[in-house]
Design a protein around this motif. Structure first.
Motif, short mmCIF file in Angstrom:
data_model
loop_
_atom_site.label_atom_id
_atom_site.label_comp_id
_atom_site.label_asym_id
_atom_site.label_seq_id
_atom_site.Cartn_x
_atom_site.Cartn_y
_atom_site.Cartn_z
N SER A 134 90.38 -4.91 -39.92
CA SER A 134 89.01 -4.19 -39.94
C SER A 134 88.87 -2.55 -39.68
O SER A 134 90.06 -2.16 -39.02
N VAL A 135 87.93 -1.96 -39.86
CA VAL A 135 87.71 -0.65 -39.56
C VAL A 135 88.13 -0.36 -38.14
O VAL A 135 87.48 -1.32 -37.28
N TYR A 136 88.64 0.81 -37.89
CA TYR A 136 89.30 0.98 -36.45
C TYR A 136 88.87 2.27 -35.79
O TYR A 136 89.27 2.85 -34.96
N ASN A 155 81.89 5.23 -39.09
CA ASN A 155 82.32 4.76 -40.56
C ASN A 155 81.41 4.41 -41.52
O ASN A 155 80.17 4.11 -41.28
N SER A 156 81.96 4.39 -42.79
CA SER A 156 80.99 3.87 -43.70
C SER A 156 81.41 2.57 -44.22
O SER A 156 81.09 2.10 -45.37
N PHE A 157 82.11 1.66 -43.43
CA PHE A 157 82.48 0.46 -43.74
C PHE A 157 81.83 -0.89 -43.19
O PHE A 157 82.26 -1.56 -42.94
N SER A 158 80.58 -0.48 -42.55
CA SER A 158 79.71 -1.58 -41.94
C SER A 158 80.44 -2.17 -40.77
O SER A 158 80.12 -3.15 -40.52
N GLY A 159 80.93 -1.16 -40.12
CA GLY A 159 81.71 -1.76 -38.55
C GLY A 159 80.40 -1.71 -37.66
O GLY A 159 79.49 -1.30 -37.56
N TYR A 195 86.28 -0.82 -31.07
CA TYR A 195 87.28 -0.10 -31.71
C TYR A 195 88.50 -0.13 -30.76
O TYR A 195 89.36 0.68 -31.16
N GLU A 210 84.95 4.94 -35.49
CA GLU A 210 83.51 5.02 -35.58
C GLU A 210 83.10 6.52 -35.10
O GLU A 210 83.83 7.23 -34.43
#
Length: 488
Positions: free
Chosen positions: A381-383, A387-391, A366, A385
């Motif tokens: 992408s999700v940045y 997180n709920s977005f499979s990062g 991240y 942690e």
């Protein structure tokens, strides 16, 4: 190299119509600021040099591979060591320690021996020297030590008085000083010297069982050293002698090779061994912990571009992979921070993304932004942690193993203060001819020291290691062994 001519462009890809003449106001007019190609060339030229390394500034590098020749999976779960025959690409940088970027290769100095393994679980750096020990054993003394090896702030000259004053007040340096002043202080080439991890590390196997480990790279070219006078001659006539030798050997297919061995110590032995196994100024006896073969390192490819691959290469003993962990070695603990921090300053916060440093496997984290971020920067992408977005998520099986600690939080030295036994043992292992050269090298190095009390203090250390050792150096300097040492 291709013979096809390519169009010259600016850094933003625009074709350059004239690279020989600046745009001026008429034939004799002043140069116009609209000549952005000229401005770009001059501005880039002013910034072509990144800061040189504070230590290990002068060096040479090469690519190659490491191949496992012996099963050590009972000791470590490190993937690149997991099976006999497995090959891992690697890059190595050899260097001197104290000299500047343009200094001579053949000076009396330890040699850096830094290896980067591009494993399938990320990069692993083993950042050592051509000696198994070091001058100091606590990182808090490192800046002061290196100051003595660099230039005097007033004269801008090397200062032997500072060197020997520090060493005489730091008796733990005696073992490394003896190695440095011996024949091994000036290797014939980078190819004809051993390499060592120096520090103690921890290996952990798939069952979570741990051992302490030390690394030894043994040159298959044989150990060769330079005569002092020849080294001085080469320093003047060909200051890049070692760099040239390494490049030419690989270029003609004479690929240098080293065998990697390790010493393994059970965890519980650390509490009872006669020397502190985490003290980097000491070695483990190979009679107590014999060498175990691991594999072979072969250098078979020269860099295509020195700056991109050798100068921008960054190494840190903190660049670890699962199955290899730090030990409580105080010098190592300091290096775990200092090396990564040096690279963030010298090369940039995104130095790990440069091709020479980038891991061969996919890097997922991240970390975002920073100077010279030249990939997609994580895109959309999700940045953060958790997180709920499979990062990317942590893998608990790769947590570092623990080891017991106890005591009061305070500034304390190592328990063991015997700085003389191993240095004396090394002196007594040398032949008479080697002892004579060792004494001569030390005497010549100490003669410029301005204060007699510094010389006498250092003579006392040599005498404690071996009476003959100290006496011969005292005689060479026209002094006597201090009475308190002679009586002991």
């Amino acid at each position: 190299m291709s013979n096809e001519r390519k169009n010259l462009t600016t850094s933003w890809g625009s074709p350059v119509g004239d690279n020989q003449n600046s745009i001026t106001a008429g034939a004799r007019g002043p140069v116009l600021i609209q000549d952005v190609h000229l401005l770009e060339k001059l501005a880039h030229f002013n910034r072509e040099r990144i800061p040189e390394r504070v230590v290990h500034a002068k060096g040479a590098g090469a690519h190659g591979y490491f191949q496992v020749t012996n099963d050590v999976s009972q000791y470590t779960k490190a993937d690149f060591l997991s099976e006999v025959g497995k090959r891992t690409p690697m890059f190595i940088r050899f260097s001197t320690v104290a000299g500047e970027l343009g200094s001579a290769d053949t000076v009396r100095d330890p040699r850096g021996f830094a290896v980067k393994f591009y494993t399938e679980e990320g990069n692993y750096d083993l950042v050592g020297n051509n000696t198994p020990v070091f001058f100091i054993r606590d990182a808090i003394k490192f800046p002061d030590f290196i100051h003595t090896q660099k230039r005097d702030p007033q004269t801008h000259l090397k200062n032997p008085t500072a060197v020997w004053d520090f060493w005489s007040l730091s008796p733990e340096s005696l073992h490394q000083v003896t190695i440095l002043m011996s024949d091994r202080g000036i290797p014939a080439t980078f190819r004809h010297m051993n390499g060592y991890g120096s520090h103690t590390f921890k290996w952990v196997n798939a069952e979570g069982e741990a051992v302490w480990v030390k690394y030894h790279f043994k040159t298959e070219q044989g150990i060769k050293n330079l005569d002092v006078k020849l080294a001085e001659k080469l320093a003047g006539e060909n200051p890049d002698y070692h760099t040239e030798d390494l490049f030419n050997a690989i270029e003609k297919g004479d690929f240098p090779k080293w065998k990697l061995y390790v010493q393994i110590m059970p965890l519980e032995d650390a509490d009872t061994y006669r020397f502190d196994p985490f003290d980097v100024t000491k070695v483990w006896s190979q009679k107590d912990y014999p060498l175990i073969e691991v594999g072979e390192m072969v250098l078979d490819r020269n860099p295509e571009n020195y700056f991109a691959e050798v100068e921008q290469a960054t190494f840190s003993p903190g660049t670890l992979v699962p199955g290899i962990e730090p030990s409580p070695d105080k010098m190592l603990q300091g290096r775990l921070f200092a090396y990564h921090d040096a690279h963030r300053y010298r090369v940039g916060t995104n130095h790990q993304m440069l091709p020479i440093n980038r891991a061969k496997n996919e890097v997922n984290n991240y970390q975002r932004d920073g100077a010279m971020r030249f990939d997609t920067n994580g895109g959309g992408s999700v940045y953060y942690e958790p997180n709920s977005f499979s990062g990317p998520a942590e893998t608990p099986e790769n947590k570092q193993s623990g080891f017991a600690v106890s005591g009061v939080a305070e500034s304390v030295p190592y328990d063991h203060h015997d700085h003389y036994t191993q240095a004396g043992d090394l002196y007594r292992l040398l032949s008479e001819e080697e002892r004579t050269r060792l004494v001569e090298n030390i005497v010549n190095a100490m003669k410029p020291v301005e204060r007699e009390d510094i010389k006498l203090r250092q003579i006392g250390h040599f005498y404690k290691a071996d009476p003959e050792y100290g006496t011969r150096i005292a005689e060479g300097l026209g002094l006597e062994v201090p009475k308190e040492e002679a009586r002991s």
